[in-house]
Design a protein around this motif. Structure first.
Motif, PDB file in Angstrom:
ATOM      1  N   SER A 272      -1.704  -6.394  -6.924  1.00  0.00           N
ATOM      2  CA  SER A 272      -0.957  -5.223  -7.389  1.00  0.00           C
ATOM      3  C   SER A 272       0.284  -4.989  -6.532  1.00  0.00           C
ATOM      4  O   SER A 272       1.370  -4.694  -7.049  1.00  0.00           O
ATOM      5  CB  SER A 272      -1.859  -3.991  -7.362  1.00  0.00           C
ATOM      6  OG  SER A 272      -1.178  -2.852  -7.832  1.00  0.00           O
TER       7      SER A 272
ATOM      8  N   SER B 170       0.669   0.910  -8.143  1.00  0.00           N
ATOM      9  CA  SER B 170       0.711   1.227  -9.573  1.00  0.00           C
ATOM     10  C   SER B 170       1.737   2.323  -9.842  1.00  0.00           C
ATOM     11  O   SER B 170       2.449   2.291 -10.851  1.00  0.00           O
ATOM     12  CB  SER B 170      -0.671   1.669 -10.065  1.00  0.00           C
ATOM     13  OG  SER B 170      -1.610   0.634  -9.927  1.00  0.00           O
TER      14      SER B 170
ATOM     15  N   HIS C  54       5.046   0.752  -9.856  1.00  0.00           N
ATOM     16  CA  HIS C  54       5.273   0.067 -11.144  1.00  0.00           C
ATOM     17  C   HIS C  54       5.864   1.042 -12.152  1.00  0.00           C
ATOM     18  O   HIS C  54       6.850   0.746 -12.844  1.00  0.00           O
ATOM     19  CB  HIS C  54       3.943  -0.478 -11.697  1.00  0.00           C
ATOM     20  CG  HIS C  54       3.426  -1.641 -10.919  1.00  0.00           C
ATOM     21  ND1 HIS C  54       2.165  -2.152 -11.121  1.00  0.00           N
ATOM     22  CD2 HIS C  54       3.985  -2.392  -9.940  1.00  0.00           C
ATOM     23  CE1 HIS C  54       1.969  -3.165 -10.298  1.00  0.00           C
ATOM     24  NE2 HIS C  54       3.057  -3.326  -9.583  1.00  0.00           N
TER      25      HIS C  54
END
Length: 222
Positions: free
Chosen positions: A107, A204, A207
């Protein structure tokens, strides 16, 4: 109480088998595909991470299948049930921890890859395969240390089950631990999960921020 635990265990086992079969097949296919691609191309750090994660998931599902199946457990050509319990449960818990660490690394690497040149992450864009391999080795050592206490307290199912024993599977139990020992390894496990899962959540979030920024900079059609 023991009959209730065994009944619940049997229900979980019947539900778990199809999922294990599908998971092992899917991860094996992915691992084969990546190895084929890496053989014809120069492997990238992300290829190493995904390959490692697929292998870890195969081992995790395989050890879990052995734990929930008496037939698979007994089919192991090892006469010492104590050794079998220690190996399978130790590997299963280590694979779970490594899966969390490797997913976190994947990730974060994805967040670094899509980050703009103005981001503070730009200095990490040139991560080499050696750095990736170093982190993978670190995750193995870390999780083997955190799980090492199980090697001392996992035992095969005795003829007479005492109230102090903790049910793990139909074939294996955990001996009682001292408060200090149990607290130490519990804190280490929680810290590992909090740190790596926290980093996953953070990456995340990055992102999403980069996606929103990219969408805002795209000119609207006239």
């Amino acid at each position: 109480m023991e009959m209730t635990k065994l009944f619940t265990y049997i229900v979980i086992k019947n539900v778990y088998y199809p999922q294990v079969s599908f998971g092992i097949s899917a991860n094996t296919f992915l691992l084969f595909h990546i190895f084929t691609f890496a053989y014809t191309h120069r492997p990238k750090p992300i290829d190493m991470i995904i390959s490692h994660l697929s292998l870890i998931h195969i081992l995790l599902l395989f050890t879990q299948a052995i734990l929930v199946s008496s037939d698979l457990f007994e089919s192991w050509n090892i006469q010492n049930n104590d050794l079998k319990c220690k190996i399978i449960i130790f590997l299963n818990r280590v694979m779970r921890g490594i899966s969390i660490c490797t997913t976190c690394l994947l990730s974060m690497l994805q967040a670094i890859t899509i980050s703009p040149s103005t981001s503070f992450l730009k200095k990490f864009k040139h991560i080499s395969a050696n750095h990736t391999l170093g982190f993978i080795l670190f995750s193995w050592v870390l999780n083997m240390f955190i799980t090492s206490n199980l090697l001392l307290f996992i035992v095969p199912t005795p003829n007479r089950i005492g109230a102090s024993l903790l049910f793990v599977t139909e074939n294996c139990y955990v001996l009682p631990m001292s408060y200090t020992h149990r607290s130490l390894f519990f804190i280490l496990m929680v810290l590992r999960d909090v740190i790596f899962i926290g980093l996953m959540v953070l990456s995340s979030g990055l992102h999403g921020d980069y996606f929103v920024q990219t969408k805002e900079t795209v000119p609207a059609p006239t």
